[in-house]
Design a protein around this motif. Structure first.
Motif, PDB file in Angstrom:
ATOM      1  N   LEU A   1       0.810  -1.224   0.000  1.00 45.33           N
ATOM      2  CA  LEU A   1       0.000   0.000   0.000  1.00 45.33           C
ATOM      3  C   LEU A   1       0.843   1.273   0.000  1.00 45.33           C
ATOM      4  CD1 LEU A   1      -3.069  -0.880   2.258  1.00 45.33           C
ATOM      5  CD2 LEU A   1      -2.938  -0.759  -0.235  1.00 45.33           C
ATOM      6  N   TRP A   2       2.144   1.169  -0.185  1.00 48.17           N
ATOM      7  CA  TRP A   2       3.034   2.310  -0.352  1.00 48.17           C
ATOM      8  C   TRP A   2       3.773   2.125  -1.674  1.00 48.17           C
ATOM      9  CZ3 TRP A   2       3.489   6.437   3.083  1.00 48.17           C
ATOM     10  CH2 TRP A   2       2.904   6.261   4.351  1.00 48.17           C
ATOM     11  N   GLN A   3       4.085   3.234  -2.337  1.00 48.06           N
ATOM     12  CA  GLN A   3       4.819   3.186  -3.591  1.00 48.06           C
ATOM     13  C   GLN A   3       6.172   3.881  -3.437  1.00 48.06           C
ATOM     14  OE1 GLN A   3       2.453   4.453  -7.042  1.00 48.06           O
ATOM     15  NE2 GLN A   3       0.625   4.288  -5.772  1.00 48.06           N
ATOM     16  N   PRO A   4       7.222   3.314  -4.030  1.00 43.32           N
ATOM     17  CA  PRO A   4       8.530   3.958  -3.948  1.00 43.32           C
ATOM     18  C   PRO A   4       8.591   5.188  -4.840  1.00 43.32           C
ATOM     19  CG  PRO A   4       8.650   2.053  -5.380  1.00 43.32           C
ATOM     20  CD  PRO A   4       7.258   2.063  -4.800  1.00 43.32           C
ATOM     21  N   ALA A   5       9.380   6.161  -4.406  1.00 45.40           N
ATOM     22  CA  ALA A   5       9.624   7.380  -5.168  1.00 45.40           C
ATOM     23  C   ALA A   5      11.123   7.668  -5.103  1.00 45.40           C
ATOM     24  CB  ALA A   5       8.818   8.544  -4.588  1.00 45.40           C
ATOM     25  N   PRO A   6      11.631   8.588  -5.914  1.00 42.30           N
ATOM     26  CA  PRO A   6      13.068   8.886  -5.881  1.00 42.30           C
ATOM     27  C   PRO A   6      13.549   9.341  -4.509  1.00 42.30           C
ATOM     28  CG  PRO A   6      12.053   9.823  -7.847  1.00 42.30           C
ATOM     29  CD  PRO A   6      10.934   9.330  -6.983  1.00 42.30           C
ATOM     30  N   HIS A   7      14.861   9.213  -4.310  1.00 42.67           N
ATOM     31  CA  HIS A   7      15.548   9.701  -3.112  1.00 42.67           C
ATOM     32  C   HIS A   7      15.194   8.911  -1.847  1.00 42.67           C
ATOM     33  CE1 HIS A   7      16.118  12.857  -5.979  1.00 42.67           C
ATOM     34  NE2 HIS A   7      14.906  13.358  -5.815  1.00 42.67           N
ATOM     35  N   GLY A   8      14.845   7.621  -2.001  1.00 43.58           N
ATOM     36  CA  GLY A   8      14.552   6.810  -0.843  1.00 43.58           C
ATOM     37  C   GLY A   8      13.254   7.171  -0.152  1.00 43.58           C
ATOM     38  N   VAL A   9      12.287   7.661  -0.913  1.00 46.35           N
ATOM     39  CA  VAL A   9      11.012   8.133  -0.371  1.00 46.35           C
ATOM     40  C   VAL A   9       9.916   7.130  -0.720  1.00 46.35           C
ATOM     41  CG1 VAL A   9       9.318  10.004  -0.404  1.00 46.35           C
ATOM     42  CG2 VAL A   9      11.764  10.518  -0.607  1.00 46.35           C
ATOM     43  N   TRP A  10       8.925   7.003   0.171  1.00 49.09           N
ATOM     44  CA  TRP A  10       7.732   6.200  -0.089  1.00 49.09           C
ATOM     45  C   TRP A  10       6.516   7.107  -0.006  1.00 49.09           C
ATOM     46  CZ3 TRP A  10       7.801   1.057  -1.431  1.00 49.09           C
ATOM     47  CH2 TRP A  10       9.046   0.421  -1.332  1.00 49.09           C
ATOM     48  N   ILE A  11       5.563   6.868  -0.910  1.00 44.42           N
ATOM     49  CA  ILE A  11       4.380   7.722  -0.984  1.00 44.42           C
ATOM     50  C   ILE A  11       3.108   6.880  -0.974  1.00 44.42           C
ATOM     51  CG2 ILE A  11       4.497   7.732  -3.511  1.00 44.42           C
ATOM     52  CD1 ILE A  11       3.213  10.498  -3.500  1.00 44.42           C
ATOM     53  N   HIS A  12       2.078   7.433  -0.362  1.00 44.04           N
ATOM     54  CA  HIS A  12       0.727   6.902  -0.522  1.00 44.04           C
ATOM     55  C   HIS A  12      -0.142   8.095  -0.837  1.00 44.04           C
ATOM     56  CE1 HIS A  12      -2.614   4.030   0.052  1.00 44.04           C
ATOM     57  NE2 HIS A  12      -3.276   5.144   0.296  1.00 44.04           N
ATOM     58  N   HIS A  13      -0.924   7.997  -1.911  1.00 46.01           N
ATOM     59  CA  HIS A  13      -1.710   9.155  -2.320  1.00 46.01           C
ATOM     60  C   HIS A  13      -3.031   8.733  -2.934  1.00 46.01           C
ATOM     61  CE1 HIS A  13      -0.900   8.476  -6.620  1.00 46.01           C
ATOM     62  NE2 HIS A  13       0.346   8.206  -6.274  1.00 46.01           N
ATOM     63  N   ALA A  14      -3.947   9.680  -2.962  1.00 45.41           N
ATOM     64  CA  ALA A  14      -5.222   9.468  -3.634  1.00 45.41           C
ATOM     65  C   ALA A  14      -4.978   9.426  -5.135  1.00 45.41           C
ATOM     66  CB  ALA A  14      -6.188  10.604  -3.287  1.00 45.41           C
ATOM     67  N   PRO A  15      -5.802   8.707  -5.889  1.00 41.32           N
ATOM     68  CA  PRO A  15      -5.574   8.595  -7.333  1.00 41.32           C
ATOM     69  C   PRO A  15      -5.734   9.909  -8.091  1.00 41.32           C
ATOM     70  CG  PRO A  15      -7.654   7.570  -6.710  1.00 41.32           C
ATOM     71  CD  PRO A  15      -6.940   7.885  -5.442  1.00 41.32           C
ATOM     72  N   GLN A  16      -6.584  10.796  -7.614  1.00 37.26           N
ATOM     73  CA  GLN A  16      -6.798  12.055  -8.318  1.00 37.26           C
ATOM     74  C   GLN A  16      -5.727  13.085  -7.948  1.00 37.26           C
ATOM     75  OE1 GLN A  16      -8.649  10.740  -5.976  1.00 37.26           O
ATOM     76  NE2 GLN A  16      -9.683  12.233  -4.669  1.00 37.26           N
ATOM     77  N   ASP A  17      -5.445  14.004  -8.883  1.00 33.26           N
ATOM     78  CA  ASP A  17      -4.399  15.001  -8.666  1.00 33.26           C
ATOM     79  C   ASP A  17      -4.698  15.924  -7.498  1.00 33.26           C
ATOM     80  OD1 ASP A  17      -2.829  14.087 -10.739  1.00 33.26           O
ATOM     81  OD2 ASP A  17      -3.740  15.397 -12.226  1.00 33.26           O
ATOM     82  N   CYS A  18      -5.977  16.142  -7.215  1.00 31.77           N
ATOM     83  CA  CYS A  18      -6.325  17.064  -6.145  1.00 31.77           C
ATOM     84  C   CYS A  18      -6.518  16.339  -4.815  1.00 31.77           C
ATOM     85  CB  CYS A  18      -7.588  17.849  -6.492  1.00 31.77           C
ATOM     86  SG  CYS A  18      -9.050  16.814  -6.778  1.00 31.77           S
ATOM     87  N   GLY A  19      -6.152  15.060  -4.740  1.00 34.34           N
ATOM     88  CA  GLY A  19      -6.306  14.293  -3.515  1.00 34.34           C
ATOM     89  C   GLY A  19      -5.091  14.414  -2.611  1.00 34.34           C
ATOM     90  N   PRO A  20      -5.231  13.993  -1.348  1.00 33.25           N
ATOM     91  CA  PRO A  20      -4.146  14.107  -0.373  1.00 33.25           C
ATOM     92  C   PRO A  20      -3.030  13.103  -0.625  1.00 33.25           C
ATOM     93  CG  PRO A  20      -5.993  12.916   0.573  1.00 33.25           C
ATOM     94  CD  PRO A  20      -6.456  13.400  -0.771  1.00 33.25           C
TER      95      PRO A  20
END
Length: 250
Positions: free
Chosen positions: A193-212
């Motif tokens: 339920l977390w996705q990797p991002a650059p720089h050793g970061v993990w993200i969880h976000h709403a699918p829409q651009d205006c979501g948290p």
């Protein structure tokens, strides 16, 4: 690491120009180091897009820690209700590493525990962490910024190398297992339920651009939260880069 004054200023300018009404905060183990201008402390925001990580993730983790759920066991082993509306052979691991699994995971958690997700999350995480303003209202999840900060500080504490072991809430084992690539060579890479991002970061976000969105970086001892009010396709990426690029975490 501590967010420097000029870095905080840059983040504030970035968000202010893209979405002046957005609420955000950046911090570390000790708490928030920078953020948007504070409104009422108890103001609750619509964080329905974060329900999977704020409610489901800790509940599923508790069931795994207790031995009530095995991630790689087909859901059929837990009864017909647990595997309803899922393809044959589906496991909890599949649902945690692919989009669209929240409904099935909720059904599974409620089936195994015999309680509604809201009660499970409140008992197992929200109340122990002091997230007293987090609750389901009008069929969606609402939470004040302070509760999101408590959540992120807790996750960072249990996920950071050599960090203290939390007596309650999310266990180090679950955080460690979740914040690593669990999809092998498949693209996109995902944790639980977390996705990797650059720089050793993990993200969880709403699918829409205006979501948290929430970010965690155990490597840099930093977390961040962004609650946008308007759709902006590049804001999440720009915000992450401003907060977590190597120059900003040195």
């Amino acid at each position: 690491m501590t967010l420097l004054c000029d870095q905080a200023t840059a983040v504030r300018a970035l968000v202010g120009s893209a979405d002046p009404g957005a609420v955000w905060a950046v911090g570390g183990p000790e708490g928030a180091q920078a953020g948007s201008e504070a409104g009422p402390a108890d103001e609750a925001f619509d964080v329905g897009g974060l329900t999977a990580v704020l409610a489901l993730w800790p509940v599923i983790g508790a069931l795994v820690d207790e031995g009530a759920l095995q991630l790689h066991t087909p859901l059929t082993a837990y009864g017909g209700e647990a595997c309803a509306d899922t393809p044959a052979g589906t496991t909890a691991h599949h649902l945690l590493t692919h989009p669209g699994g929240a409904a099935a995971l909720t059904r599974l958690a409620e089936h195994l525990s015999g309680s509604p997700l809201a009660d499970l999350a409140a008992t197992r995480l929200w109340h122990p962490l002091g997230m007293t303003g987090t609750r389901f209202t009008d069929a969606t999840l609402h939470a004040p910024l302070g509760d999101l900060v408590r959540f992120l500080r807790h996750v960072l504490a249990v996920a950071a190398p050599a960090g203290p072991t939390a007596p309650e809430g999310i266990t180090r084992a679950w955080a460690t297992e979740s914040l690593r690539i669990r999809t092998g060579e498949l693209v996109p890479a995902r944790g639980l339920l977390w996705q990797p991002a650059p720089h050793g970061v993990w993200i969880h976000h709403a699918p829409q651009d205006c979501g948290p969105a929430l970010w965690i970086s155990p490597r840099h001892h930093r977390w961040a939260v962004l609650l946008p009010t308007a759709a902006h396709s590049g804001l999440r990426t720009a915000f992450r880069e401003a907060v977590f690029t190597p120059t900003s975490v040195m």
